[in-house]
Write an enzyme that holds these catalytic residues in place. Structure first.
Site, PDB file in Angstrom:
ATOM      1  CB  ILE A  14      33.901  50.522  73.061  1.00 49.28           C
ATOM      2  CG1 ILE A  14      33.964  50.703  71.553  1.00 49.28           C
ATOM      3  CG2 ILE A  14      33.995  51.870  73.767  1.00 49.28           C
ATOM      4  CD1 ILE A  14      32.868  51.558  71.005  1.00 49.28           C
ATOM      5  N   GLY A  15      34.523  48.971  75.800  1.00 41.25           N
ATOM      6  CA  GLY A  15      34.610  49.118  77.245  1.00 41.25           C
ATOM      7  C   GLY A  15      33.297  49.525  77.863  1.00 41.25           C
ATOM      8  CB  THR A  17      30.970  45.386  79.775  1.00 36.45           C
ATOM      9  OG1 THR A  17      30.278  44.872  78.628  1.00 36.45           O
ATOM     10  CG2 THR A  17      30.653  44.519  80.989  1.00 36.45           C
ATOM     11  CE  LYS A  33      25.958  42.345  76.057  1.00 35.49           C
ATOM     12  NZ  LYS A  33      27.394  42.523  75.828  1.00 35.49           N
ATOM     13  CB  SER A  37      26.987  37.113  71.261  1.00 36.20           C
ATOM     14  OG  SER A  37      25.722  37.237  70.678  1.00 36.20           O
ATOM     15  CD  GLU A 100      27.280  45.944  78.152  1.00 37.70           C
ATOM     16  OE1 GLU A 100      28.231  45.789  77.364  1.00 37.70           O
ATOM     17  OE2 GLU A 100      27.303  45.553  79.340  1.00 37.70           O
ATOM     18  CG  LEU A 186      40.253  52.091  85.197  1.00 37.39           C
ATOM     19  CD1 LEU A 186      38.988  51.823  86.001  1.00 37.39           C
ATOM     20  CD2 LEU A 186      40.947  53.343  85.697  1.00 37.39           C
TER      21      LEU A 186
END
Length: 211
Positions: A14-15, A17, A33, A37, A100, A186
């Protein structure tokens, strides 16, 4: 207590991170995090280190680094290890921490435990990252219901992608959850463009948990 915020998503890719990097940079905090994986190419921790502009040592090492870009439970099995929930204990740090998760809420860590089980144990406030693309109403409302069913505090929804005003409005109206803002795709994606987009697109006081 030092501020700690969990970033999760309605899906993978999704974004979240990039959003995590933007928020960690805004707070000048730490990023963690715990389960990564997939080790080919740039890891999520490396992306955050590059984009957030944090001092050395502010990106914490992962507890588990798994080779295959699969659900953590399966990637760990292929690597011949088992993810132990007890090892995902919260670090004690002298500043804000952005945590995250991997993928969405129901992603398995092992054959008994999902990420949402860890979030319920932590009882930290969550920001839910959601696409603005087709399908997001269903995925986002389901994710909100799951968080509420487990009494996990939710700060709000961070939308990622092009503006889809009616979709965003519909999610907010049905859920009653605040829209924290929207992070557009972006190009170029750099520390400076991310910082500017976070400032322009979000109520950062609300996004940071009300400070």
């Amino acid at each position: 207590m030092t501020k700690r915020i969990v970033i999760t998503g309605t899906d993978t890719g999704i974004g979240k991170t990039v959003f995590s990097a933007g928020l960690a940079g805004f707070l000048n905090g730490f990023y963690w995090k715990p389960v990564q994986s997939g080790l080919d190419g740039e890891t999520d921790s490396e992306v955050v280190a590059r984009l957030a502009g944090l001092p050395p040592g502010r990106v914490l090492p992962e507890v588990y680094r798994l080779k295959e870009p699969l659900s953590p439970h399966r990637s760990a099995e292929i690597d011949g290890i088992a993810i132990e929930a007890a090892k995902l204990s919260l670090p004690d740090l002298p500043g804000p921490l952005i945590i995250e998760g991997a993928g969405g809420l129901m992603v398995p860590l092992n054959r008994q435990t999902k990420f949402i089980d860890i979030f319920r144990e932590w009882q930290l406030p969550v920001i839910l990252c959601a696409r603005t693309a087709l399908g997001t109403i269903n995925h986002t409302l389901l994710s909100i219901e799951v968080l509420r069913a487990r009494s996990i505090p939710l700060i709000g929804v961070a939308f990622i992608g092009d503006e889809v005003a009616d979709t965003q409005r519909t999610i907010v109206e049905f859920s009653g959850v605040p829209q924290l803002g929207r992070l557009p795709h972006l190009d170029p994606l750099m520390g400076g463009t991310l910082r500017d987009a976070m400032i322009a697109g979000f109520d950062l006081a609300l996004t940071a948990g009300g400070e």
